[in-house]
Design a protein around this motif. Structure first.
Motif, PDB file in Angstrom:
ATOM      1  N   PHE A  63      55.746 -40.637  -9.819  1.00  0.00           N
ATOM      2  CA  PHE A  63      55.139 -41.754  -9.326  1.00  0.00           C
ATOM      3  C   PHE A  63      55.266 -42.973  -9.245  1.00  0.00           C
ATOM      4  O   PHE A  63      54.531 -44.228  -9.147  1.00  0.00           O
ATOM      5  CB  PHE A  63      53.565 -41.499 -10.152  1.00  0.00           C
ATOM      6  CG  PHE A  63      53.790 -41.898 -11.404  1.00  0.00           C
ATOM      7  CD1 PHE A  63      53.703 -43.324 -12.143  1.00  0.00           C
ATOM      8  CD2 PHE A  63      54.129 -40.951 -12.702  1.00  0.00           C
ATOM      9  CE1 PHE A  63      53.896 -43.612 -13.373  1.00  0.00           C
ATOM     10  CE2 PHE A  63      54.277 -41.304 -13.979  1.00  0.00           C
ATOM     11  CZ  PHE A  63      54.226 -42.521 -14.310  1.00  0.00           C
ATOM     12  N   TYR A  64      56.603 -43.401  -9.613  1.00  0.00           N
ATOM     13  CA  TYR A  64      57.159 -44.586  -9.528  1.00  0.00           C
ATOM     14  C   TYR A  64      58.665 -44.505  -9.086  1.00  0.00           C
ATOM     15  O   TYR A  64      59.677 -44.599  -9.931  1.00  0.00           O
ATOM     16  CB  TYR A  64      57.221 -45.236 -11.038  1.00  0.00           C
ATOM     17  CG  TYR A  64      57.258 -46.575 -11.144  1.00  0.00           C
ATOM     18  CD1 TYR A  64      58.098 -47.470 -10.259  1.00  0.00           C
ATOM     19  CD2 TYR A  64      56.622 -47.300 -12.274  1.00  0.00           C
ATOM     20  CE1 TYR A  64      58.014 -48.687 -10.825  1.00  0.00           C
ATOM     21  CE2 TYR A  64      56.975 -48.657 -12.426  1.00  0.00           C
ATOM     22  CZ  TYR A  64      57.409 -49.245 -11.759  1.00  0.00           C
ATOM     23  OH  TYR A  64      57.513 -50.754 -12.124  1.00  0.00           O
ATOM     24  N   ASP A 121      50.800 -45.936 -20.145  1.00  0.00           N
ATOM     25  CA  ASP A 121      49.382 -45.238 -20.495  1.00  0.00           C
ATOM     26  C   ASP A 121      48.459 -45.831 -19.360  1.00  0.00           C
ATOM     27  O   ASP A 121      47.438 -45.223 -18.932  1.00  0.00           O
ATOM     28  CB  ASP A 121      49.230 -45.588 -21.747  1.00  0.00           C
ATOM     29  CG  ASP A 121      48.784 -46.949 -22.153  1.00  0.00           C
ATOM     30  OD1 ASP A 121      49.720 -47.695 -21.839  1.00  0.00           O
ATOM     31  OD2 ASP A 121      47.691 -47.162 -22.836  1.00  0.00           O
ATOM     32  N   GLN A 122      48.527 -47.148 -19.281  1.00  0.00           N
ATOM     33  CA  GLN A 122      47.556 -47.835 -18.386  1.00  0.00           C
ATOM     34  C   GLN A 122      47.872 -47.462 -16.690  1.00  0.00           C
ATOM     35  O   GLN A 122      46.878 -47.271 -16.008  1.00  0.00           O
ATOM     36  CB  GLN A 122      47.318 -49.379 -18.271  1.00  0.00           C
ATOM     37  CG  GLN A 122      46.919 -49.760 -19.827  1.00  0.00           C
ATOM     38  CD  GLN A 122      46.996 -51.426 -20.079  1.00  0.00           C
ATOM     39  OE1 GLN A 122      46.750 -52.013 -19.019  1.00  0.00           O
ATOM     40  NE2 GLN A 122      46.958 -51.649 -21.252  1.00  0.00           N
ATOM     41  N   TYR A 123      49.185 -47.042 -16.561  1.00  0.00           N
ATOM     42  CA  TYR A 123      49.283 -46.413 -14.908  1.00  0.00           C
ATOM     43  C   TYR A 123      48.936 -45.222 -14.911  1.00  0.00           C
ATOM     44  O   TYR A 123      48.527 -44.792 -13.580  1.00  0.00           O
ATOM     45  CB  TYR A 123      50.899 -46.265 -14.998  1.00  0.00           C
ATOM     46  CG  TYR A 123      51.644 -47.773 -14.948  1.00  0.00           C
ATOM     47  CD1 TYR A 123      51.106 -48.878 -15.423  1.00  0.00           C
ATOM     48  CD2 TYR A 123      52.957 -47.848 -14.369  1.00  0.00           C
ATOM     49  CE1 TYR A 123      51.588 -50.185 -15.381  1.00  0.00           C
ATOM     50  CE2 TYR A 123      53.658 -49.106 -14.377  1.00  0.00           C
ATOM     51  CZ  TYR A 123      52.982 -50.025 -14.805  1.00  0.00           C
ATOM     52  OH  TYR A 123      53.664 -51.246 -14.658  1.00  0.00           O
ATOM     53  N   LEU A 124      48.599 -44.378 -15.979  1.00  0.00           N
ATOM     54  CA  LEU A 124      48.310 -42.979 -15.642  1.00  0.00           C
ATOM     55  C   LEU A 124      46.999 -43.010 -14.718  1.00  0.00           C
ATOM     56  O   LEU A 124      47.016 -42.077 -13.992  1.00  0.00           O
ATOM     57  CB  LEU A 124      48.221 -42.289 -16.957  1.00  0.00           C
ATOM     58  CG  LEU A 124      49.386 -42.084 -17.665  1.00  0.00           C
ATOM     59  CD1 LEU A 124      49.133 -41.581 -19.066  1.00  0.00           C
ATOM     60  CD2 LEU A 124      50.789 -41.168 -17.201  1.00  0.00           C
ATOM     61  N   TYR A 127      47.027 -42.676 -11.101  1.00  0.00           N
ATOM     62  CA  TYR A 127      47.953 -41.753 -10.544  1.00  0.00           C
ATOM     63  C   TYR A 127      47.053 -40.317 -10.793  1.00  0.00           C
ATOM     64  O   TYR A 127      47.890 -39.234 -10.655  1.00  0.00           O
ATOM     65  CB  TYR A 127      49.165 -41.616 -10.859  1.00  0.00           C
ATOM     66  CG  TYR A 127      50.144 -42.959 -10.357  1.00  0.00           C
ATOM     67  CD1 TYR A 127      50.577 -42.735  -9.231  1.00  0.00           C
ATOM     68  CD2 TYR A 127      50.329 -44.143 -11.267  1.00  0.00           C
ATOM     69  CE1 TYR A 127      51.183 -43.935  -8.717  1.00  0.00           C
ATOM     70  CE2 TYR A 127      50.704 -45.144 -10.721  1.00  0.00           C
ATOM     71  CZ  TYR A 127      51.260 -45.392  -9.623  1.00  0.00           C
ATOM     72  OH  TYR A 127      52.067 -46.299  -9.211  1.00  0.00           O
ATOM     73  N   LYS A 128      45.986 -40.381 -11.221  1.00  0.00           N
ATOM     74  CA  LYS A 128      45.078 -39.249 -11.581  1.00  0.00           C
ATOM     75  C   LYS A 128      45.733 -38.513 -12.554  1.00  0.00           C
ATOM     76  O   LYS A 128      45.739 -37.143 -12.636  1.00  0.00           O
ATOM     77  CB  LYS A 128      44.877 -38.200 -10.522  1.00  0.00           C
ATOM     78  CG  LYS A 128      44.001 -39.037  -9.336  1.00  0.00           C
ATOM     79  CD  LYS A 128      43.833 -38.268  -8.128  1.00  0.00           C
ATOM     80  CE  LYS A 128      43.138 -39.008  -7.091  1.00  0.00           C
ATOM     81  NZ  LYS A 128      42.885 -38.297  -6.120  1.00  0.00           N
ATOM     82  N   LEU A 129      46.261 -39.049 -13.540  1.00  0.00           N
ATOM     83  CA  LEU A 129      47.210 -38.448 -14.763  1.00  0.00           C
ATOM     84  C   LEU A 129      46.619 -38.937 -16.167  1.00  0.00           C
ATOM     85  O   LEU A 129      47.049 -38.762 -17.146  1.00  0.00           O
ATOM     86  CB  LEU A 129      48.506 -38.865 -14.757  1.00  0.00           C
ATOM     87  CG  LEU A 129      49.515 -38.134 -13.580  1.00  0.00           C
ATOM     88  CD1 LEU A 129      51.008 -38.659 -13.554  1.00  0.00           C
ATOM     89  CD2 LEU A 129      49.403 -36.652 -13.640  1.00  0.00           C
ATOM     90  N   ALA A 130      45.213 -39.409 -16.088  1.00  0.00           N
ATOM     91  CA  ALA A 130      44.858 -40.037 -17.578  1.00  0.00           C
ATOM     92  C   ALA A 130      44.881 -39.109 -18.729  1.00  0.00           C
ATOM     93  O   ALA A 130      44.569 -39.142 -19.816  1.00  0.00           O
ATOM     94  CB  ALA A 130      43.550 -40.321 -17.402  1.00  0.00           C
ATOM     95  N   LEU A 212      54.360 -53.496  -5.552  1.00  0.00           N
ATOM     96  CA  LEU A 212      53.248 -53.267  -4.735  1.00  0.00           C
ATOM     97  C   LEU A 212      52.756 -51.725  -4.956  1.00  0.00           C
ATOM     98  O   LEU A 212      53.210 -50.695  -4.456  1.00  0.00           O
ATOM     99  CB  LEU A 212      53.378 -53.376  -3.042  1.00  0.00           C
ATOM    100  CG  LEU A 212      54.180 -54.837  -3.002  1.00  0.00           C
ATOM    101  CD1 LEU A 212      54.529 -54.729  -1.571  1.00  0.00           C
ATOM    102  CD2 LEU A 212      53.242 -55.769  -3.332  1.00  0.00           C
ATOM    103  N   ALA A 213      51.971 -51.628  -5.941  1.00  0.00           N
ATOM    104  CA  ALA A 213      51.559 -50.071  -6.516  1.00  0.00           C
ATOM    105  C   ALA A 213      50.000 -50.359  -6.712  1.00  0.00           C
ATOM    106  O   ALA A 213      49.622 -51.496  -7.291  1.00  0.00           O
ATOM    107  CB  ALA A 213      52.375 -49.886  -7.389  1.00  0.00           C
ATOM    108  N   PRO A 214      49.446 -49.096  -6.959  1.00  0.00           N
ATOM    109  CA  PRO A 214      48.284 -49.073  -7.423  1.00  0.00           C
ATOM    110  C   PRO A 214      47.743 -49.809  -8.724  1.00  0.00           C
ATOM    111  O   PRO A 214      46.596 -50.592  -9.046  1.00  0.00           O
ATOM    112  CB  PRO A 214      47.601 -47.567  -7.321  1.00  0.00           C
ATOM    113  CG  PRO A 214      48.585 -46.871  -6.581  1.00  0.00           C
ATOM    114  CD  PRO A 214      49.707 -47.649  -6.695  1.00  0.00           C
TER     115      PRO A 214
END
Length: 398
Positions: A63-64, A121-124, A127-130, A212-214
């Motif tokens: 995802f990165y 952890d905040q990125y998850l 990417y629907k990986l919480a 440039l990412a969500p």
């Protein structure tokens, strides 16, 4: 002192972590302190840095993709470390290459420190990986269990790590080269820089620099810009410098935003990056996931007034209404109102820019690195003391 650093990002990659570690290695080498970096291979770049960087085959993170996960061979790594004989190991990643560094430190009794750079952890959630967050923090606690120091880039990040059960957390802050990033000398210089890029000096330019990412809330940035009243929008342009999965991608926005309103600039380095700050009028930064926010310092050093999401490490840099404007995180409407305010009050904009520049003049890298080196020495001294105590003969109790 002989330092081994393990990282999943290093120069020539363009990001805050790579730049920070690159400057740190440069500082150590300038003081004749032996340092060896274990880092991913980028393209055809293999060990061309004068012998102080070991490159390893790497794969992109799913995802990165700009982030490379180095996959070092254990035998090769141990052979290199055996020859180098480090007195301290610094891991800047909890991934595979960091595990090898930490494992070697434990096996051979070398003191271990770590630096924390990214709120994955905040990125998850982006990417629907919480659902992975709890497991991630359990792993982080396990990975850092033997660290004599964990260096966080900001007070807010330090507090978060301590809340998650981390021990021995200290601050390794960030600096800025206030000579490298500077405001345009005059209106004529700014106009010249803009014309060289084919841009109209009569317009107002709002700038974003970063990935440039969500997780950077790029969508909020574009929506905020598109939501400006026509009296401002018609005379403004949004400059976006950086790369990532959202490069060139505009979400659904009101019809009043045309393609000419946004300039996608890609990665910028050196003088190009300096100039884009110098020619801009306002820096807008919507990300709420920062552990520090290096680009904010770059903007402030360039006398750009800054509007940023008031969260994370950004809170350690910006004093609201003094060196910038802080907005509630993930509230585009607040950012819109702040942009309008600075547009309509140029004296306030100028005051914030000048205060930001003054702040940066006192954030040289050298004292920050001096403090980190002192911490290294403390860790090594503590480790040596523990070794000496364990070796001293024990008196028998009668």
């Amino acid at each position: 002192m002989r330092i081994a650093i393990f990282t999943d990002t290093f120069l020539p990659e363009v990001n805050g972590v790579a730049n920070t570690l690159g400057k740190w290695v440069e500082y150590l080498r300038a003081r004749s302190i032996p340092v060896l970096v274990f880092a991913p291979q980028y393209g055809s770049l293999v060990n061309t840095e004068g012998g102080h960087v070991e490159r390893f085959f790497s794969l992109p993170l799913i995802f990165y993709p700009e982030c490379k996960l180095a996959l070092p061979g254990r035998m090769r790594t141990e052979r290199i470390l055996h020859n180098f004989q480090p007195t301290l190991i610094h891991v800047a990643t909890p991934a595979a290459i960091g595990l090898l560094g930490a494992g070697y430190a434990a096996k051979h009794g070398v003191p271990l420190v770590a630096s924390y750079h990214t709120h994955f952890d905040q990125y998850l959630k982006h990417y629907k990986l919480a659902w992975m967050e709890q497991a991630l923090w359990k792993y982080m606690q396990w990975f850092h269990r033997n660290c004599k120091r964990i260096y966080a880039p900001s007070e807010s990040t330090k507090l978060k790590l301590e809340e998650k059960g981390m021990k021995h957390v200290g601050i390794w802050s960030r600096g800025i080269d206030a000579e490298q990033f500077r405001p345009a000398v005059s209106a004529e210089e700014r106009a010249s820089l803009l014309r060289n890029r084919g841009l109209d000096p009569e317009l107002t330019y709002m700038l974003y620099v970063g990935r440039l990412a969500p997780e950077k809330n790029i969508e909020h940035l574009i929506i905020s810009f598109a939501s400006l009243p026509s009296r401002i929008l018609d005379k403004s342009r949004l400059l976006i410098a950086g790369d990532g999965p959202l490069y060139g991608h505009s979400p659904s926005v009101p019809h009043n935003l045309s393609e000419e309103h946004i300039q996608w600039l890609g990665y910028l380095r050196g003088n190009e990056l300096r100039d884009i700050y110098s020619m801009s009028d306002l820096f807008v930064f919507p990300s709420s996931t920062e552990t520090f926010g290096n680009v904010i310092l770059e903007a402030m050093a360039s006398s750009l007034p800054v509007i940023a999401a008031g969260a994370g490490g950004v809170l350690d840099i910006i004093t609201h209404e003094k060196t910038g404007i802080l907005c509630p995180p993930e509230e585009p409407s607040s950012m819109v109102n702040s942009i309008i305010r600075l547009y309509d009050h140029p004296h306030l904009s100028k005051s914030l820019g000048e205060a930001g520049r003054e702040y940066c003049l006192n954030r040289s890298w050298v004292p920050i690195f001096d403090q980190l080196l002192s911490s290294y020495n403390e860790v090594i001294a503590e480790s040596n003391s523990m070794v000496n105590m364990s070796r001293s003969p024990q008196k028998k109790v009668k």
